[in-house]
Design a protein around this motif. Structure first.
Motif, mmCIF file in Angstrom:
data_model
loop_
_atom_site.group_PDB
_atom_site.id
_atom_site.type_symbol
_atom_site.label_atom_id
_atom_site.label_comp_id
_atom_site.label_asym_id
_atom_site.label_seq_id
_atom_site.Cartn_x
_atom_site.Cartn_y
_atom_site.Cartn_z
ATOM 1 N N ASN A 1 0.825 -1.204 0.000
ATOM 2 C CA ASN A 1 0.000 0.000 0.000
ATOM 3 C C ASN A 1 0.862 1.257 0.000
ATOM 4 O O ASN A 1 0.532 2.251 -0.664
ATOM 5 C CB ASN A 1 -0.930 0.010 1.208
ATOM 6 C CG ASN A 1 -2.113 -0.924 1.056
ATOM 7 O OD1 ASN A 1 -2.745 -0.974 0.009
ATOM 8 N ND2 ASN A 1 -2.406 -1.688 2.101
ATOM 9 N N SER B 1 0.759 3.973 -2.922
ATOM 10 C CA SER B 1 0.409 5.344 -2.552
ATOM 11 C C SER B 1 1.356 6.342 -3.204
ATOM 12 O O SER B 1 0.930 7.401 -3.687
ATOM 13 C CB SER B 1 0.454 5.521 -1.035
ATOM 14 O OG SER B 1 -0.530 4.753 -0.389
ATOM 15 N N ARG C 1 -7.835 1.926 -1.302
ATOM 16 C CA ARG C 1 -7.790 2.757 -0.096
ATOM 17 C C ARG C 1 -8.748 2.260 0.985
ATOM 18 O O ARG C 1 -8.549 2.520 2.171
ATOM 19 C CB ARG C 1 -8.171 4.201 -0.434
ATOM 20 C CG ARG C 1 -7.323 4.877 -1.485
ATOM 21 C CD ARG C 1 -7.891 6.260 -1.767
ATOM 22 N NE ARG C 1 -7.360 6.878 -2.958
ATOM 23 C CZ ARG C 1 -6.296 7.669 -2.986
ATOM 24 N NH1 ARG C 1 -5.637 7.913 -1.869
ATOM 25 N NH2 ARG C 1 -5.888 8.212 -4.120
ATOM 26 N N HIS C 2 -9.815 1.581 0.576
ATOM 27 C CA HIS C 2 -10.878 1.121 1.484
ATOM 28 C C HIS C 2 -11.172 -0.354 1.185
ATOM 29 O O HIS C 2 -12.156 -0.683 0.525
ATOM 30 C CB HIS C 2 -12.134 1.972 1.294
ATOM 31 C CG HIS C 2 -11.893 3.446 1.411
ATOM 32 N ND1 HIS C 2 -11.633 4.056 2.627
ATOM 33 C CD2 HIS C 2 -11.844 4.424 0.470
ATOM 34 C CE1 HIS C 2 -11.449 5.354 2.427
ATOM 35 N NE2 HIS C 2 -11.572 5.598 1.130
ATOM 36 N N ASP D 1 -10.113 1.540 6.094
ATOM 37 C CA ASP D 1 -9.000 2.279 5.488
ATOM 38 C C ASP D 1 -7.716 1.485 5.676
ATOM 39 O O ASP D 1 -7.718 0.409 6.287
ATOM 40 C CB ASP D 1 -8.867 3.693 6.066
ATOM 41 C CG ASP D 1 -8.525 3.704 7.549
ATOM 42 O OD1 ASP D 1 -7.512 3.074 7.929
ATOM 43 O OD2 ASP D 1 -9.259 4.338 8.327
ATOM 44 N N SER E 1 -4.753 2.882 6.919
ATOM 45 C CA SER E 1 -3.804 3.648 7.734
ATOM 46 C C SER E 1 -2.901 2.752 8.562
ATOM 47 O O SER E 1 -1.733 3.094 8.814
ATOM 48 C CB SER E 1 -4.549 4.627 8.637
ATOM 49 O OG SER E 1 -5.466 3.945 9.485
ATOM 50 N N ASP E 2 -3.408 1.600 8.984
ATOM 51 C CA ASP E 2 -2.587 0.663 9.755
ATOM 52 C C ASP E 2 -2.166 -0.541 8.913
ATOM 53 O O ASP E 2 -1.728 -1.556 9.444
ATOM 54 C CB ASP E 2 -3.337 0.189 10.995
ATOM 55 C CG ASP E 2 -4.631 -0.553 10.667
ATOM 56 O OD1 ASP E 2 -5.068 -0.490 9.487
ATOM 57 O OD2 ASP E 2 -5.206 -1.183 11.572
ATOM 58 N N MET F 1 -0.213 -0.053 5.782
ATOM 59 C CA MET F 1 0.640 0.458 4.715
ATOM 60 C C MET F 1 1.696 -0.558 4.287
ATOM 61 O O MET F 1 2.208 -0.506 3.167
ATOM 62 C CB MET F 1 1.314 1.764 5.144
ATOM 63 C CG MET F 1 0.317 2.889 5.418
ATOM 64 S SD MET F 1 -0.821 3.209 4.033
ATOM 65 C CE MET F 1 0.277 3.956 2.843
#
Length: 300
Positions: A41, A45, A106-107, A114, A116-117, A119
């Protein structure tokens, strides 16, 4: 990346159930570099930030191409595995997959999730053209099916698994696969219910991670169920093969690309295609929460 030296290996499977991966045959390949891990991810990104790229799962369908669909069905989304609450017959895959509006890289599970945890997890909800776009940006390419399998074997020629001949209970800690009763009860005995961070399991003989399980990986080849039979029909040496024709007898009007490696949903009860000699396939215009990719680069 890791350097994979030129060499010869036995491609395919000896198991009768893997009909599209038979006959096993000797293949010769030039050397190449391959990503040590699946694209994460975090890496994806950086690509999106640099290019503004929008994946297929983030784009609405064109109403002109799908006149029979209601407007709601044209909204962006992707396929998500949904574990049923009770056991189901294994020929009813449509009952544990759902099209989730708002699901994308992203989702992963939909709008309320998400990364965020996550990556350091492999990027998912990637259609074939998304992977090809990333490859062009990175100056690399998708591996051929033969390159992927050769690298996955890690020098263990002709073995059933990337670590040897057997899949014992303790080997659940060799790859991210499904434990429990598929599809209704994943016990997560290996520590993960869905994707796992890259490098969570031991590397193979070439220093590559997740060449079995975690997420399926796209290759450059078109999927032809009869590719190996055609390739070996005339005998002779086989060098750097690529399948350029598409044929899936279960959906003959839909051209698919080869996927390799299996995913966190693979189990010997239903899909044992974490075996390097097995083959998967997917519509290049679809995505799901268990498909990602890694890339290769030529020696020059």
């Amino acid at each position: 990346m890791r350097w994979i030296p030129a060499g010869s290996f036995l491609m395919g499977s000896k198991h009768e159930v893997m009909r599209d991966a038979r006959p096993a045959h000797r293949v010769n390949l030039h050397g190449f570099f391959i990503d040590q891990t699946e694209v994460s991810n975090a890496e994806f990104s950086r690509f999106v930030e640099a290019t503004g790229y929008v994946t297929l799962a983030e784009r609405p369908l064109n109403a002109a191409d799908f006149p029979a669909l209601p407007p709601e069905a044209l909204k962006p989304g992707s396929l998500v595995f949904s574990s049923p609450k009770h056991p189901l017959p294994l020929n009813q895959a449509q009952r544990w997959w759902r099209f989730q509006l708002g699901a994308n890289w992203r989702h992963p599970e939909g709008p309320n999730s998400d990364i965020s945890d996550r990556m350091d997890h492999p990027v998912v909800h990637i259609a074939w053209q998304d992977a090809a776009a990333y490859a062009a940006w990175a100056g690399k390419r998708l591996p051929t099916e033969a390159e992927w399998e050769y690298a996955a074997r890690g020098g263990l020629d002709g073995k059933d698994y990337i670590w040897g001949d057997d899949f014992k209970p303790e080997d659940h800690f060799m790859a991210n696969t499904f434990q429990g009763h598929f599809p209704s009860n994943n016990t997560g005995a290996d520590g993960y219910i869905a994707t796992s961070p890259i490098k969570s399991y031991p590397a193979n003989g070439y220093g590559l991670y997740d060449m079995a399980g975690n997420v399926w990986e796209w290759t450059a080849d078109w999927y032809d169920a009869n590719a190996y039979k055609k390739r070996t029909a005339n005998g002779g040496e086989i060098i750097n093969p690529v399948s350029k024709t598409a044929f899936d007898p279960s959906e003959p009007n839909l051209d698919k690309r080869v996927q390799k490696g299996g995913s966190f949903l693979c189990t010997d009860q239903y899909c044992s295609r974490y075996m390097p000699g097995s083959r998967g396939r997917g519509d290049p215009n679809t995505s799901s929460n268990h498909v990602g990719f890694r890339l290769v680069k030529d020696a020059d």
